[in-house]
Design an enzyme around this catalytic site. Structure first.
Site, PDB file in Angstrom:
ATOM      1  CB  THR A 131      11.321   2.171  -2.814  1.00 16.56           C
ATOM      2  OG1 THR A 131      11.393   2.882  -4.039  1.00 16.56           O
ATOM      3  CG2 THR A 131      11.216   3.188  -1.684  1.00 16.56           C
ATOM      4  CG  ASP A 132      14.594   3.116  -7.124  1.00 25.11           C
ATOM      5  OD1 ASP A 132      13.463   3.473  -6.739  1.00 25.11           O
ATOM      6  OD2 ASP A 132      14.875   2.974  -8.336  1.00 25.11           O
ATOM      7  CD  GLU A 133       9.718   6.475  -5.706  1.00 24.59           C
ATOM      8  OE1 GLU A 133       9.273   7.411  -5.033  1.00 24.59           O
ATOM      9  OE2 GLU A 133       9.078   5.922  -6.612  1.00 24.59           O
ATOM     10  CE1 TYR A 156       6.142   4.004  -1.206  1.00 23.17           C
ATOM     11  CE2 TYR A 156       7.631   4.904  -2.869  1.00 23.17           C
ATOM     12  CZ  TYR A 156       7.125   3.818  -2.164  1.00 23.17           C
ATOM     13  OH  TYR A 156       7.607   2.552  -2.412  1.00 23.17           O
ATOM     14  CE  LYS A 160       9.035   1.177   1.423  1.00 23.59           C
ATOM     15  NZ  LYS A 160       8.364  -0.078   1.868  1.00 23.59           N
TER      16      LYS A 160
HETATM   17  P1  NAD Z   1       0.854  -2.478  -3.419  1.00 26.32           P
HETATM   18  O1  NAD Z   1       0.307  -1.133  -3.117  1.00 26.32           O
HETATM   19  O2  NAD Z   1       0.474  -3.164  -4.666  1.00 26.32           O
HETATM   20  O3  NAD Z   1       0.489  -3.487  -2.229  1.00 26.32           O
HETATM   21  C1  NAD Z   1       0.589  -3.119  -0.884  1.00 26.32           C
HETATM   22  C2  NAD Z   1      -0.153  -4.180  -0.059  1.00 26.32           C
HETATM   23  O4  NAD Z   1      -0.052  -3.805   1.329  1.00 26.32           O
HETATM   24  C3  NAD Z   1      -1.651  -4.270  -0.380  1.00 26.32           C
HETATM   25  O5  NAD Z   1      -2.044  -5.621  -0.491  1.00 26.32           O
HETATM   26  C4  NAD Z   1      -2.315  -3.605   0.825  1.00 26.32           C
HETATM   27  O6  NAD Z   1      -3.616  -4.132   1.096  1.00 26.32           O
HETATM   28  C5  NAD Z   1      -1.329  -3.912   1.934  1.00 26.32           C
HETATM   29  N1  NAD Z   1      -1.421  -2.937   3.038  1.00 26.32           N
HETATM   30  C6  NAD Z   1      -1.425  -1.584   2.914  1.00 26.32           C
HETATM   31  N2  NAD Z   1      -1.555  -1.022   4.124  1.00 26.32           N
HETATM   32  C7  NAD Z   1      -1.589  -2.041   5.028  1.00 26.32           C
HETATM   33  C8  NAD Z   1      -1.691  -2.089   6.449  1.00 26.32           C
HETATM   34  N3  NAD Z   1      -1.801  -0.975   7.174  1.00 26.32           N
HETATM   35  N4  NAD Z   1      -1.688  -3.297   7.061  1.00 26.32           N
HETATM   36  C9  NAD Z   1      -1.588  -4.441   6.326  1.00 26.32           C
HETATM   37  N5  NAD Z   1      -1.504  -4.443   4.976  1.00 26.32           N
HETATM   38  C10 NAD Z   1      -1.506  -3.256   4.335  1.00 26.32           C
HETATM   39  O7  NAD Z   1       2.427  -2.320  -3.275  1.00 26.32           O
HETATM   40  P2  NAD Z   1       3.601  -2.991  -4.144  1.00 26.32           P
HETATM   41  O8  NAD Z   1       3.824  -2.187  -5.343  1.00 26.32           O
HETATM   42  O9  NAD Z   1       3.341  -4.431  -4.240  1.00 26.32           O
HETATM   43  O10 NAD Z   1       4.833  -2.732  -3.150  1.00 26.32           O
HETATM   44  C11 NAD Z   1       5.153  -3.663  -2.124  1.00 26.32           C
HETATM   45  C12 NAD Z   1       6.357  -3.164  -1.353  1.00 26.32           C
HETATM   46  O11 NAD Z   1       7.468  -3.037  -2.240  1.00 26.32           O
HETATM   47  C13 NAD Z   1       6.173  -1.787  -0.722  1.00 26.32           C
HETATM   48  O12 NAD Z   1       6.799  -1.800   0.520  1.00 26.32           O
HETATM   49  C14 NAD Z   1       6.854  -0.841  -1.686  1.00 26.32           C
HETATM   50  O13 NAD Z   1       7.333   0.298  -1.014  1.00 26.32           O
HETATM   51  C15 NAD Z   1       7.976  -1.708  -2.203  1.00 26.32           C
HETATM   52  N6  NAD Z   1       8.454  -1.397  -3.560  1.00 26.32           N
HETATM   53  C16 NAD Z   1       7.583  -1.289  -4.607  1.00 26.32           C
HETATM   54  C17 NAD Z   1       8.065  -1.062  -5.889  1.00 26.32           C
HETATM   55  C18 NAD Z   1       7.161  -0.959  -7.092  1.00 26.32           C
HETATM   56  O14 NAD Z   1       7.628  -0.636  -8.174  1.00 26.32           O
HETATM   57  N7  NAD Z   1       5.883  -1.242  -6.978  1.00 26.32           N
HETATM   58  C19 NAD Z   1       9.453  -0.920  -6.098  1.00 26.32           C
HETATM   59  C20 NAD Z   1      10.312  -1.017  -4.997  1.00 26.32           C
HETATM   60  C21 NAD Z   1       9.796  -1.274  -3.737  1.00 26.32           C
HETATM   61  O1  DAU Z   2      11.239   3.307  -7.956  1.00 26.85           O
HETATM   62  C1  DAU Z   2      10.438   2.439  -7.209  1.00 26.85           C
HETATM   63  C2  DAU Z   2       9.062   3.041  -7.043  1.00 26.85           C
HETATM   64  O2  DAU Z   2       8.442   2.971  -8.314  1.00 26.85           O
HETATM   65  C3  DAU Z   2       8.227   2.310  -5.989  1.00 26.85           C
HETATM   66  O3  DAU Z   2       8.828   2.480  -4.738  1.00 26.85           O
HETATM   67  C4  DAU Z   2       6.801   2.870  -5.956  1.00 26.85           C
HETATM   68  O4  DAU Z   2       6.018   2.126  -5.043  1.00 26.85           O
HETATM   69  C5  DAU Z   2       6.227   2.748  -7.343  1.00 26.85           C
HETATM   70  O5  DAU Z   2       4.932   3.333  -7.369  1.00 26.85           O
HETATM   71  C6  DAU Z   2       7.114   3.438  -8.384  1.00 26.85           C
HETATM   72  O6  DAU Z   2       7.098   4.891  -8.229  1.00 26.85           O
HETATM   73  P1  DAU Z   2       6.980   5.864  -9.502  1.00 26.85           P
HETATM   74  O7  DAU Z   2       6.433   7.153  -9.039  1.00 26.85           O
HETATM   75  O8  DAU Z   2       8.239   5.878 -10.273  1.00 26.85           O
HETATM   76  O9  DAU Z   2       5.894   5.018 -10.375  1.00 26.85           O
HETATM   77  P2  DAU Z   2       4.616   5.481 -11.215  1.00 26.85           P
HETATM   78  O10 DAU Z   2       4.161   4.281 -11.970  1.00 26.85           O
HETATM   79  O11 DAU Z   2       3.620   6.204 -10.383  1.00 26.85           O
HETATM   80  O12 DAU Z   2       5.221   6.520 -12.255  1.00 26.85           O
HETATM   81  C7  DAU Z   2       6.256   6.151 -13.142  1.00 26.85           C
HETATM   82  C8  DAU Z   2       6.631   7.372 -13.947  1.00 26.85           C
HETATM   83  O13 DAU Z   2       5.524   7.724 -14.806  1.00 26.85           O
HETATM   84  C9  DAU Z   2       6.883   8.613 -13.092  1.00 26.85           C
HETATM   85  O14 DAU Z   2       7.918   9.375 -13.692  1.00 26.85           O
HETATM   86  C10 DAU Z   2       5.570   9.389 -13.162  1.00 26.85           C
HETATM   87  C11 DAU Z   2       5.049   9.049 -14.561  1.00 26.85           C
HETATM   88  N1  DAU Z   2       3.569   9.031 -14.680  1.00 26.85           N
HETATM   89  C12 DAU Z   2       2.867   8.261 -13.805  1.00 26.85           C
HETATM   90  C13 DAU Z   2       1.486   8.211 -13.868  1.00 26.85           C
HETATM   91  C14 DAU Z   2       0.696   7.377 -12.873  1.00 26.85           C
HETATM   92  C15 DAU Z   2       2.936   9.742 -15.678  1.00 26.85           C
HETATM   93  O15 DAU Z   2       3.584  10.439 -16.497  1.00 26.85           O
HETATM   94  N2  DAU Z   2       1.564   9.703 -15.740  1.00 26.85           N
HETATM   95  C16 DAU Z   2       0.808   8.980 -14.873  1.00 26.85           C
HETATM   96  O16 DAU Z   2      -0.437   9.005 -14.965  1.00 26.85           O
END
Ligand code: NAD
Ligand code: DAU
Length: 348
Positions: A131-133, A156, A160
């Site tokens: 992730t970019d975080e 988180y 990562k």
């Molecule tokens: P998600 O939470 O939707 O899915 C995670 C999946 O991993 C789920 O299916 C869960 O059951 C599985 N899992 C969790 N713990 C596990 C374990 N111990 N063993 C096996 N499986 C397990 O997540 P996502 O949003 O699809 O993110 C996927 C990946 O991409 C992550 O590594 C996350 O850090 C990264 N990522 C997410 C975002 C985003 O915006 N969602 C952005 C950048 C990177």
């Molecule tokens: O940047 C990549 C990341 O983006 C991924 O690595 C993470 O897995 C993914 O969850 C996401 O993180 P964020 O914290 O940016 O996403 P989230 O959707 O939780 O929140 C987006 C923005 O909205 C953040 O500034 C917090 C705000 N927010 C979020 C929620 C859930 C609110 O204001 N209210 C809310 O209820």
């Protein structure tokens, strides 16, 4: 026949990656390993579950014996590792779970891959999806580059970042062939409604308040999930071993502007008077340690590998909203049971 292990394939991004790989590479066996936590849902993969090159295994990456046995059984050629605890708010209330899955789980996969591939690393690849975080928080100016120093701010992002370091350490120390990509915020179909966009779509549909953290002036760069899956495919095929690629949408929004756009589209789709969903906006207590701004510079993957986002945000957001409104059963299923407790603890 090649065999690829995809971890976390029942989750949001993972399910789009599994679908792309199963359909695009019919001569490759795809093994989807997922623990099926609250975020994993096999309903996400109904359309591929009958394909002959698709296999599902339920299991936990934290269990090292289980992971070793899996490598023995399937003799994977590559790993695409997405399994993770992924929600920042949950990492604030329960950080240990993030250390277990994101750090220990990644370590177990690396160790098994190293042990099973060490005779001959040729043609093997460990692809770590990050992730970019990990880069921390930006001020008003600037972008995250692949060379930006790590500065994670939440439990988180720290977990990562730690897993990224272990991947590079295994490459450096043992010669494990790896690539890492760091992506910005994804949106699209099948995202669990704890993240901003699906949470707010669900709340608007149910006339519930929209909890905006702090002043709402936090900025994120949004990318359509299918474009991320395609970027992962590009890096998997053509990425340079040992390299890192930033993936982003060139698409920055403050939360409040995004929420207003979303409210407008939802009013139109639900046949409500324009402005009515905006009345649900409620400013609430800020997320502790809330990162101000993320913005990815995705020039490297564009110039070196030829990937760029295919969808404009307005189009992607509309597609996403349509999917949620056409899949109310999916939303109702995942928001029953435990979700209600989570919601109560997080927002009340
Ligand atoms: P998600 O939470 O939707 O899915 C995670 C999946 O991993 C789920 O299916 C869960 O059951 C599985 N899992 C969790 N713990 C596990 C374990 N111990 N063993 C096996 N499986 C397990 O997540 P996502 O949003 O699809 O993110 C996927 C990946 O991409 C992550 O590594 C996350 O850090 C990264 N990522 C997410 C975002 C985003 O915006 N969602 C952005 C950048 C990177
Ligand atoms: O940047 C990549 C990341 O983006 C991924 O690595 C993470 O897995 C993914 O969850 C996401 O993180 P964020 O914290 O940016 O996403 P989230 O959707 O939780 O929140 C987006 C923005 O909205 C953040 O500034 C917090 C705000 N927010 C979020 C929620 C859930 C609110 O204001 N209210 C809310 O209820």
């Amino acid at each position: 026949m090649k065999t690829i292990l995809i971890t976390g394939g029942a989750g949001f991004i993972g399910s789009h990656v599994v679908r792309l790989f199963v359909n695009k590479y019919p001569d490759t066996q795809i093994v989807n390993l997922d623990k099926l936590t609250y975020a994993g849902n096999l309903e996400n993969l109904k359309d591929v579950e009958q394909k002959s090159n698709y296999n599902f295994v339920k299991g936990d990456i934290v269990d090292s014996n289980f992971i070793n046995d899996l490598f023995k059984k399937y003799q994977f050629d590559s790993v695409i590792h997405l399994a993770a605890e992924s929600h920042v708010d949950r990492s604030i209330s329960n950080p240990l779970e993030f250390i277990q899955t994101n750090v220990v789980g990644t370590f177990n996969l690396l160790n098994s891959a190293k042990n099973y591939w060490s005779d001959n690393f040729n043609g093997k690849l460990f692809y770590h999806v990050s992730t970019d975080e990990v880069y921390g928080s930006l001020g008003a100016e600037g972008f995250f580059l692949e060379t930006t120093p790590y500065d994670p701010q939440s439990p988180y992002s720290s977990s990562k970042a730690s897993s990224d370091h272990f991947v590079r350490a295994y490459g450096n120390t043992y010669g494990l062939p790896f690539v890492i990509s760091n992506c910005s915020n994804n949106y699209g179909e099948n995202q669990f409604p704890e993240k901003l966009i699906p949470l707010f779509i669900n709340n608007i549909r149910n006339n519930k308040s929209l909890p905006v953290y702090g002043d709402g002036l936090f900025t994120r760069d949004w990318l359509y999930v299918v474009d991320h899956a395609k970027a992962i495919d590009t890096v998997f095929k053509n990425g340079k071993i040992g390299d890192t690629y930033n993936i982003g949408g060139f698409n920055e929004w403050t939360n409040i502007d995004l929420i207003k756009l979303l409210c407008g589209i939802m009013d139109e789709k639900l046949g409500r008077e324009q402005g009515s969903s905006e009345q649900l906006i409620t400013f609430v207590k800020d997320r502790p340690g809330h990162d101000k701004r993320y913005a990815i510079d995705a020039t490297k993957i564009k110039t070196e590998l030829g990937w760029e986002p295919s969808l404009q945000f307005a189009e992607g957001l509309e597609k996403t909203i349509d999917w949620y409104l056409n899949n109310k059963d999916w939303l109702d299923n995942v928001t029953s049971g435990e979700y209600q407790n989570y919601y109560q603890n997080q927002y009340q």
